[in-house]
Scaffold this motif. Structure first.
Motif, PDB file in Angstrom:
ATOM      1  N   SER A 160      -7.806  34.088  34.440  1.00 47.61           N
ATOM      2  CA  SER A 160      -8.482  32.853  34.069  1.00 47.61           C
ATOM      3  C   SER A 160      -9.286  32.287  35.234  1.00 47.61           C
ATOM      4  O   SER A 160     -10.459  31.910  35.081  1.00 47.61           O
ATOM      5  CB  SER A 160      -7.456  31.814  33.595  1.00 47.61           C
ATOM      6  N   LEU A 209     -12.456  34.275  35.747  1.00 45.80           N
ATOM      7  CA  LEU A 209     -13.456  34.145  34.693  1.00 45.80           C
ATOM      8  C   LEU A 209     -14.395  32.985  34.975  1.00 45.80           C
ATOM      9  O   LEU A 209     -15.563  33.007  34.573  1.00 45.80           O
ATOM     10  CB  LEU A 209     -12.765  33.952  33.340  1.00 45.80           C
ATOM     11  N   GLN A 210     -13.902  31.976  35.688  1.00 43.53           N
ATOM     12  CA  GLN A 210     -14.754  30.838  36.059  1.00 43.53           C
ATOM     13  C   GLN A 210     -16.021  31.305  36.776  1.00 43.53           C
ATOM     14  O   GLN A 210     -17.078  30.682  36.645  1.00 43.53           O
ATOM     15  CB  GLN A 210     -13.973  29.879  36.961  1.00 43.53           C
ATOM     16  N   TYR A 227     -18.966  32.192  34.316  1.00 42.09           N
ATOM     17  CA  TYR A 227     -19.142  31.293  33.173  1.00 42.09           C
ATOM     18  C   TYR A 227     -20.588  31.235  32.680  1.00 42.09           C
ATOM     19  O   TYR A 227     -20.839  31.202  31.467  1.00 42.09           O
ATOM     20  CB  TYR A 227     -18.648  29.885  33.519  1.00 42.09           C
ATOM     21  N   ILE A 243      -7.692  36.981  28.815  1.00 44.88           N
ATOM     22  CA  ILE A 243      -7.565  36.041  29.928  1.00 44.88           C
ATOM     23  C   ILE A 243      -6.119  36.010  30.398  1.00 44.88           C
ATOM     24  O   ILE A 243      -5.243  35.399  29.781  1.00 44.88           O
ATOM     25  CB  ILE A 243      -8.034  34.636  29.503  1.00 44.88           C
ATOM     26  N   ASP A 257      -9.864  27.250  31.431  1.00 45.63           N
ATOM     27  CA  ASP A 257     -10.585  28.119  30.500  1.00 45.63           C
ATOM     28  C   ASP A 257     -10.623  27.580  29.073  1.00 45.63           C
ATOM     29  O   ASP A 257     -11.590  27.794  28.348  1.00 45.63           O
ATOM     30  CB  ASP A 257     -10.010  29.536  30.521  1.00 45.63           C
ATOM     31  N   LEU A 281     -14.284  27.117  27.459  1.00 48.54           N
ATOM     32  CA  LEU A 281     -14.626  28.056  26.393  1.00 48.54           C
ATOM     33  C   LEU A 281     -14.712  27.378  25.029  1.00 48.54           C
ATOM     34  O   LEU A 281     -15.610  27.656  24.239  1.00 48.54           O
ATOM     35  CB  LEU A 281     -13.600  29.188  26.335  1.00 48.54           C
ATOM     36  N   ARG A 325      -5.719  34.070  25.562  1.00 52.43           N
ATOM     37  CA  ARG A 325      -5.144  33.787  26.873  1.00 52.43           C
ATOM     38  C   ARG A 325      -3.639  33.971  26.824  1.00 52.43           C
ATOM     39  O   ARG A 325      -2.986  33.767  25.802  1.00 52.43           O
ATOM     40  CB  ARG A 325      -5.526  32.369  27.333  1.00 52.43           C
TER      41      ARG A 325
END
Length: 639
Positions: free
Chosen positions: A395, A398-399, A402, A420, A438, A442, A477
């Motif tokens: 997670s 992943l930022q 974005y 995630i 997230d 998202l 997630r």
């Protein structure tokens, strides 16, 4: 403690200033003792081991040559900073690493003046270092030279090149040390790794090479190949035309990163003669000086507590499969039925479980290196071509991708599946690795499907759901660590999109859980039952799209609703509150509470204790239910 190593010379080092009067042989002995102390400390605390052992000599040499803390030393990622912490006045606390109230496992500005810039994510050091250098030249007080240490794995990220391009253009005096150990967390991948493997030398600083004994014949045999690999490249290129020099850096190297005399010589001459940006290429060995770590440097990147003599890690016995392994095994089963499924990770094959997928489907698994932005758009391209990509990222990482999630995936409605991992609070790595945001970033995107697994069986079904969903992006997630021990399905069954489930029909208050806090909810409900309180419990499964029918039914049949999620303000609870407000439910007197991570960065501890700080354990949920019931009763009496 009697089992701690004897370190008579290191015992005399209270700060880096104490290194600057020592001879090179004495610095070498400090390095030997520092390595032993690092091994001993990490055996007690667990943490990142291999990377720190690989930079012991480099750490000593930098502090001996440069005038830290006025000269700023910036460690990329920071997981190699334990020897640095020992040398900079924190040795007495080194056995509190990653514990509650103890030293951070990374560099941290409020921990020491020797940590000028916090780290934990990769490829930031050159950008930050250039910022310090520019501030210095604009008159900022207390800033001298700037030294950035970045690994070859971190150099695969675009941010490092953006910074080098800018630094070369600005011609700021800046020292970048490339710590080339041919390993990041996993073996490095990509053209940069191959380029470094071929790189030998160039014209600039020829005198430095002689002073530092950089010629191949001076390198010990394990490092000689690292210098010889470049001859092919040199044959076909203009002298001095290395990539780094094309970016505006003077290149020095390769240097034996474990030869104290070479390191000190290079650093002293570079400091004395350098004008613009300089890159010093040091060859090191991850896990250097500790046989178990050298033999298995990927397994000793991050370790649990271990026995120093044998290297055996003291991991607690497993009671249930980890979420990561459940994900990997589920994805393998889906891929066995659908040859269009492919998997992508960004330098974390073991951390995401995709090493298992790669063993089964080597041609359908891709490790793109530390390049999350590229990973997302790479997946978007494959999805546009008709493949079914699963992009497996933590997670917190992943930022970094974005913008690509928004522009390259969501706007185009491409069916990229985001797996995630490490959702919620993760423990000893602290706030830099928490998967807190997230859901919020998202679920605000149009038409994306956002799921959270309440347990490991639900995760199996969500993998199947994502595999079957082929007309829009999706994400699911799941937390770090073991599952809750539920019965596992033989295979996943796709869930109906946007439909939750009711586990317990009760009255008065409804608890609507999104994700793995459901186990704590059920504990709270059991305790509440003994008090004669019987709330309804539902698992939302989806934050986007919401199960409108379920939520509105719960609102109609109960005096209050409590949502709970392992995420920040602005996530699932906010989506539910928006729905209820738009439907006018609050006008009819419904009481609503949302349990989320607090508007703060929660510091390192065990996940259980971190969730206690967040107010999200079973006792907190029970108290929230009782408090809401009291509010509802008061409201009813007033009405």
């Amino acid at each position: 403690m009697s089992d701690q190593p004897k370190t008579p010379l290191l015992d005399r080092i209270g700060s880096p200033a104490d290194l600057r009067g020592l001879s090179v042989p004495e610095l070498g002995r400090v390095a030997d003792e520092l390595r032993a102390e690092t091994i001993s400390a990490v055996s007690v605390t667990g943490g990142h081991l291999g990377a720190g052992l690989g930079v012991v000599e480099l750490t000593v040499a930098i502090h001996a040559v440069f005038n830290t803390p006025r000269d700023k030393l910036i460690w990329d990622v920071g997981h190699q900073c334990y020897p640095h912490k020992i040398l900079t006045g924190r040795r007495d606390r080194i056995r509190t690493l990653r514990a509650a109230g103890g030293l951070s496992g990374f560099t941290k500005r409020d921990e020491s003046e020797y940590d000028p810039f916090g780290a934990a994510h990769s490829s930031t050091s050159i950008s930050a270092g250039l910022g310090f250098a520019v501030a210095r030249d604009l008159g900022a007080p207390g800033v001298g030279d700037v030294v950035c240490v970045i690994g070859d794995g971190s150099m695969s990220a675009g941010m490092a090149y953006e910074a080098m391009n800018n630094a070369g253009h600005m011609k700021e005096r800046l020292f970048v040390i490339l710590n080339d150990n041919e390993m990041s967390i996993a073996p490095p991948v990509g053209a940069m790794s191959k380029y470094l493997s071929r790189l030998y030398t160039g014209e600039p600083f020829q005198d430095l090479r002689a002073a530092a004994k950089e010629a191949v014949k001076f390198l010990p045999s394990p490092l000689q190949h690292g210098a010889r690999r470049a001859r092919e490249l040199v044959k076909g290129m203009t002298v001095g035309g290395t990539l780094f020099e094309e970016l505006g850096f003077s290149y020095i190297g390769p240097v034996d990163g474990h030869d104290m005399e070479s390191l000190v010589s290079v650093l002293r001459v570079a400091k004395a003669r350098g004008t613009g940006p300089i890159l010093i290429h040091a060859l090191t060995k991850k896990g250097k000086g500790y046989a178990p770590a050298e033999a298995s440097d990927d397994k000793y990147h991050g370790v649990a507590k271990f026995d120093v003599v044998t290297g055996t890690q003291k991991k607690a016995p497993s009671n249930a499969p980890t979420y990561t392994k459940v994900f990997a095994q589920s994805l393998i089963r889906e891929a066995e039925r659908d040859e269009r499924i492919v998997a992508v990770t960004a330098a974390m094959p073991e951390g995401t479980g995709l090493n298992l997928f790669a063993e089964r489907f080597p041609s359908r698994c891709f490790d793109v290196g530390i390049a999350e932005q590229h990973a997302v758009t790479f997946c978007a391209g494959m999805a546009a071509a008709g493949m079914k990509p699963f992009c497996a990222l933590y997670s917190t990482f992943l930022q970094r991708g974005y913008d690509q999630v928004v522009h390259d995936v969501a706007i185009q409605k491409l069916p990229v599946r985001f797996a995630i991992d490490r959702a919620g609070l993760v423990g000893a790595d602290g706030p830099t690795h928490a998967g807190a945001f997230d859901i919020a970033f998202l679920a605000c995107l149009p038409e994306i499907v956002v799921m959270a697994a309440a347990d490991e069986a639900e995760l199996v079904h969500m993998v199947a759901t994502a595999a079957a969903l082929d007309d829009r992006p999706s994400a699911f997630r799941f937390p770090r660590g073991e599952g809750v021990g539920v019965d596992m399905p033989e295979r996943g069954v796709p869930l109906e999109i946007g439909r939750g489930r009711v586990l317990i029909e009760g009255q008065g208050v409804a608890i609507l859980s999104f994700g793995a806090r459901l186990a704590e909810v059920l504990k709270a409900v059991e305790s509440l039952g003994a008090k004669g309180v019987h709330p309804t419990v539902a698992d939302a499964r989806f934050a986007k799209p919401l199960d409108r029918e379920l939520i509105l039914r719960l609102a109609k049949e109960h005096a209050g609703i409590i949502t709970i999620e392992e995420g920040s303000i602005g996530g699932f609870g906010s989506q539910v509150a928006h729905l209820l407000a738009e439907e006018g439910v609050f006008d009819r007197g419904l009481k609503f509470r949302s349990m989320v991570l607090p508007d703060d960065f929660i510091q390192q501890d065990s996940p259980e204790k971190m969730y206690a700080v967040a107010g999200m354990n079973a006792a907190d949920i029970e108290a929230k239910v009782l408090g809401l019931m009291d509010v509802a009763r008061v409201g009813a009496r007033r009405a």
